[in-house]
Design a protein around this motif. Structure first.
Motif: not given
Length: 254
Positions: A40-41, A46-49, A78-80
């Motif tokens: 979550c952090a 602002g990370f997207e992946y 966001m995708p993992v």
């Protein structure tokens, strides 16, 4: 064309978020006991992946930290992408069915390339290959063993197989903040048509700048671990630099 992607990394050991030094399980530092909160952090920064590795699974040859992975999937939008212990179609399909965007196959890429090709053909765009090299040769079984083949030799096996990306890690630098091994990573990217993502050693904003330089234009992105956890890499500055660069890259993402 996708923009270059900076993937924050979460490595799981005993259900906790750790970083290893040179892939040594005995040299693990716990950075967060709650991987879902860490995910979550990263999303809020602002990370997207997100890049996740089940370290225990890599050694066991099967998923071990499934509960922690599922908690992360439930916590973020966001995708993992996930690696570690993925060595058969049942495991691939199990993770994709649970919402993993892309599985990363490492050991089996060396030992069972036919399985990787089958997985990539069955699930186009959702299978990546993880190649982790020690002194130029690919290591397997959670880096516990070193094979006799080079990363390029293995990567070439998967040309035209539908593999979404190759994640190349220099084990000698991993977790030590010595900087990315761009020379080796770029050489690999030059040798195949599959998008290549750099991993191992990313230490600072200078590494991100190097990733955006013209000579690295074939690279699809990079993975950052320890530098994000210990504050050496400012997430906002790194993301802003990438967005300003306007560098279009193939990140192998569907």
């Amino acid at each position: 064309m996708e923009a270059v992607i900076l993937f924050p990394a979460i490595d799981l050991k005993n259900g906790e978020c750790v970083r290893l030094e040179q892939g040594d399980m005995a040299r693990a530092t716990v950075f967060n006991t709650n991987p879902a909160a860490q995910a979550c952090a990263f999303e809020q920064q602002g990370f997207e992946y997100l890049h996740v590795v089940d370290l225990d699974g890599a050694f066991a040859g099967k998923p071990v930290n499934a509960l922690a992975v599922e908690a992360m999937l439930n916590a973020v939008s966001m995708p993992v992408q996930l690696g570690g212990g993925i060595r058969d179609m049942k495991t691939v399909e199990g993770w994709l069915g649970k919402g993993i965007a892309r599985v990363i196959i490492g050991t089996a890429a060396v030992r069972d390339p036919a399985f990787v090709k089958e997985a990539a053909r069955t699930h186009p765009g959702r299978v990546a290959v993880g190649l982790d090299a020690r002194d130029g040769k690919v290591a397997v079984e959670g880096w516990a063993e070193t094979s006799q083949v080079t990363a390029l030799e293995i990567a070439k096996r998967f040309e035209d197989a539908g593999v979404a990306a190759i994640i190349f890690t220099d084990i000698a630098r991993d977790g030590l903040l010595k900087g990315l091994n761009l020379d080796a990573t770029i050489a690999l990217a030059d040798g195949v048509s599959i998008p290549v993502i750099a991993s191992g050693g990313l230490a600072s904003l200078d590494d991100v700048k190097a990733l955006l330089a013209p000579r690295a234009q074939k690279l699809a992105g990079a993975i950052s671990g320890r530098a994000l956890y210990d504050g050496r890499l400012d997430p906002a500055a790194a993301i802003a630099l990438i967005k300003r660069s306007g560098v279009a890259r193939r990140a192998g993402l569907s």
